[in-house]
Design a protein around this motif. Sequence first.
Motif, PDB file in Angstrom:
ATOM      1  N   LEU A  45       8.105  44.435  76.742  1.00 21.23           N
ATOM      2  CA  LEU A  45       7.283  45.572  77.165  1.00 21.23           C
ATOM      3  C   LEU A  45       8.154  46.719  77.681  1.00 21.23           C
ATOM      4  O   LEU A  45       7.843  47.905  77.447  1.00 21.23           O
ATOM      5  N   ASN A  46       9.230  46.371  78.380  1.00 16.80           N
ATOM      6  CA  ASN A  46      10.128  47.414  78.887  1.00 16.80           C
ATOM      7  C   ASN A  46      10.788  48.188  77.750  1.00 16.80           C
ATOM      8  O   ASN A  46      11.001  49.411  77.847  1.00 16.80           O
ATOM      9  N   VAL A  47      11.115  47.470  76.681  1.00 19.56           N
ATOM     10  CA  VAL A  47      11.696  48.158  75.518  1.00 19.56           C
ATOM     11  C   VAL A  47      10.683  49.143  74.943  1.00 19.56           C
ATOM     12  O   VAL A  47      11.014  50.307  74.633  1.00 19.56           O
ATOM     13  N   TYR A  48       9.421  48.685  74.808  1.00 15.52           N
ATOM     14  CA  TYR A  48       8.385  49.584  74.299  1.00 15.52           C
ATOM     15  C   TYR A  48       8.170  50.756  75.249  1.00 15.52           C
ATOM     16  O   TYR A  48       7.965  51.907  74.816  1.00 15.52           O
ATOM     17  N   ASP A 118       8.603  47.328  91.729  1.00 11.67           N
ATOM     18  CA  ASP A 118       9.737  46.476  92.079  1.00 11.67           C
ATOM     19  C   ASP A 118      10.995  47.315  92.218  1.00 11.67           C
ATOM     20  O   ASP A 118      10.931  48.554  92.284  1.00 11.67           O
ATOM     21  N   ALA A 119      12.154  46.657  92.250  1.00 12.01           N
ATOM     22  CA  ALA A 119      13.418  47.380  92.464  1.00 12.01           C
ATOM     23  C   ALA A 119      13.718  48.357  91.346  1.00 12.01           C
ATOM     24  O   ALA A 119      14.417  49.361  91.551  1.00 12.01           O
ATOM     25  N   SER A 120      13.179  48.106  90.150  1.00 16.24           N
ATOM     26  CA  SER A 120      13.404  49.025  89.024  1.00 16.24           C
ATOM     27  C   SER A 120      12.310  50.073  88.928  1.00 16.24           C
ATOM     28  O   SER A 120      12.193  50.751  87.907  1.00 16.24           O
ATOM     29  N   LEU A 121      11.500  50.206  90.001  1.00 13.54           N
ATOM     30  CA  LEU A 121      10.400  51.173  90.076  1.00 13.54           C
ATOM     31  C   LEU A 121       9.350  50.923  88.997  1.00 13.54           C
ATOM     32  O   LEU A 121       8.681  51.842  88.533  1.00 13.54           O
ATOM     33  N   THR A 122       9.210  49.658  88.636  1.00 19.22           N
ATOM     34  CA  THR A 122       8.238  49.272  87.612  1.00 19.22           C
ATOM     35  C   THR A 122       7.184  48.379  88.245  1.00 19.22           C
ATOM     36  O   THR A 122       7.495  47.475  89.027  1.00 19.22           O
ATOM     37  N   GLN A 133      -9.712  41.017  76.544  1.00 14.68           N
ATOM     38  CA  GLN A 133      -8.368  40.509  76.311  1.00 14.68           C
ATOM     39  C   GLN A 133      -7.612  40.427  77.637  1.00 14.68           C
ATOM     40  O   GLN A 133      -7.760  41.276  78.505  1.00 14.68           O
ATOM     41  N   ARG A 134      -6.802  39.380  77.738  1.00 12.40           N
ATOM     42  CA  ARG A 134      -5.953  39.236  78.923  1.00 12.40           C
ATOM     43  C   ARG A 134      -4.607  39.869  78.590  1.00 12.40           C
ATOM     44  O   ARG A 134      -3.909  39.422  77.679  1.00 12.40           O
ATOM     45  N   LEU A 135      -4.266  40.937  79.349  1.00 11.83           N
ATOM     46  CA  LEU A 135      -3.080  41.717  79.030  1.00 11.83           C
ATOM     47  C   LEU A 135      -2.034  41.597  80.125  1.00 11.83           C
ATOM     48  O   LEU A 135      -2.356  41.434  81.303  1.00 11.83           O
ATOM     49  N   ARG A 136      -0.798  41.700  79.695  1.00 15.06           N
ATOM     50  CA  ARG A 136       0.333  41.841  80.616  1.00 15.06           C
ATOM     51  C   ARG A 136       0.779  43.304  80.517  1.00 15.06           C
ATOM     52  O   ARG A 136       1.070  43.792  79.416  1.00 15.06           O
ATOM     53  N   ILE A 137       0.811  44.020  81.657  1.00 16.94           N
ATOM     54  CA  ILE A 137       1.076  45.459  81.637  1.00 16.94           C
ATOM     55  C   ILE A 137       2.284  45.792  82.501  1.00 16.94           C
ATOM     56  O   ILE A 137       2.507  45.151  83.542  1.00 16.94           O
ATOM     57  N   VAL A 138       3.067  46.759  82.034  1.00 19.50           N
ATOM     58  CA  VAL A 138       4.152  47.329  82.843  1.00 19.50           C
ATOM     59  C   VAL A 138       3.891  48.832  82.949  1.00 19.50           C
ATOM     60  O   VAL A 138       3.498  49.485  81.974  1.00 19.50           O
ATOM     61  N   GLU A 139       4.107  49.358  84.135  1.00 20.67           N
ATOM     62  CA  GLU A 139       3.820  50.781  84.394  1.00 20.67           C
ATOM     63  C   GLU A 139       4.990  51.384  85.162  1.00 20.67           C
ATOM     64  O   GLU A 139       5.545  50.743  86.066  1.00 20.67           O
ATOM     65  N   ARG A 140       5.308  52.620  84.794  1.00 25.64           N
ATOM     66  CA  ARG A 140       6.387  53.316  85.489  1.00 25.64           C
ATOM     67  C   ARG A 140       5.992  54.781  85.697  1.00 25.64           C
ATOM     68  O   ARG A 140       5.371  55.396  84.824  1.00 25.64           O
TER      69      ARG A 140
END
Length: 454
Positions: A45-48, A118-122, A133-140
């Motif tokens: 997800l971070n790559v995307y 977190d420490a990476s501001l994510t 749908q059950r989703l895993r999300i990353v936000e910055r």
Amino acid sequence: MRANSLAFRLFASAAAWTLVVLPVTAFLLVSLYRQALERNFDARLNVYLTSLVASSTEEGAPTPTDPADFGQPIFGIPFSGWYWQIKPLGKGTRPDFISDSLLDQQLNLPSANGIEPDASLTRRAHIDGPNRQRLRIVEREIRPSGANSPPYSYAVAGDSSEIDRDLAAFTTMLIAALAVAGLGLVAATFFQVRFGLSPLRAIRERLAAIRSGEAEKLEGELPLEIKPLQQELNALIQSNREIVERARTHVGNLAHALKTPLSVISNEARTQSDTLSTKVIEQAEIMRSQITHHLDRARVAARSNAIGEVTDVGAVLRALKRTLDRIYEERGLTLELDAAPGLKFQGERQDFEEMVGNLLDNACKWARSNVRASAERDASAGQFTVTVDDDGPGLNQAERARIGKRGQRLDETKPGSGLGLSIVADLVHLYKGRFALEPSPQGGLRARLELPAA
């Protein structure tokens, strides 16, 4: 393998430990694998997310531009489970840009739910997406042109069912592998216990051989840990034999010391014919009988616990039959025998002959025409039963209770001292058996002995 055996305890404890350790191991491995899957998924997800930021940000532009297709066709398939969203930070605002896969819907951002970066501001979280749908999300949070530009929320979400599917497949394989390993461990434990305790089984078999008279001591090589036990048991067996032998010697010496003076007294009294001499002879015979009786009891008490004395029941019964056939030949008695093959008495032959001989002789005295003796094994109790039946007049309950007492005789016309059945009772008691008088199916008296079998 019995529940109260040492083998069962060792096997059960090892099996219980295996049943505890394997599930705990499975739980830890599944947890670690889930964490690894989530880390890999988050890395994807971070790559995307990085690609999304790069595709939508132009140098100097205060706002993001439409990233269009940044090289991932899956974001163009409606409700594919993979989504991205660019939205100005602030309540009530709609996203500036969303992936085609979202159609007209929005993502439930972690920042809106109070999740700290977190420490990476994510920010990372699990959310419910379109079509449940059950989703895993990353936000910055990104400011496109630096600190002076307004902040935007860049978010990428993926279908976390991939994690669940991979985890389920891993869990299935892990459970199968651990089940096989568990069965292998249980089987190995079983054979290990059997092999480790085999010297104890060998000792038990050799002790049984000693008790049955087939061996005199524990022989053979045993492990070093059990060697001292073997030596102590052999010393105990030898000590037991020495004690029994000393007891026999003392009994013999005592018998000689008492009977010789009595014989002298009796012989001297017989040279006289007065009343006193008659009384002396009578009392001397009573004393001789009593001495014989109690010395026999002492002799049997010394022998009854001796190790390794075994008597063939069938051989003794046949020998007694030959003797009694000759004694009662003129009366035409029929003496029948029925002894189970291989039956052995755990004790000395002389004692068994005395017990059964007294019963058979008594039955022959009172029988009209038939006496039957049988011997059967009672495997469950480690004993065997000798039954002697006659077709004589029999005894009522009161007579049966009285006849077992020492010196009691119901008919003075029959030969005997009245000590026979009491001697039988004493011998049976010393061998921890049972003796009973009952009505016989043949109409006379039944005498039943229960004795230890070898």
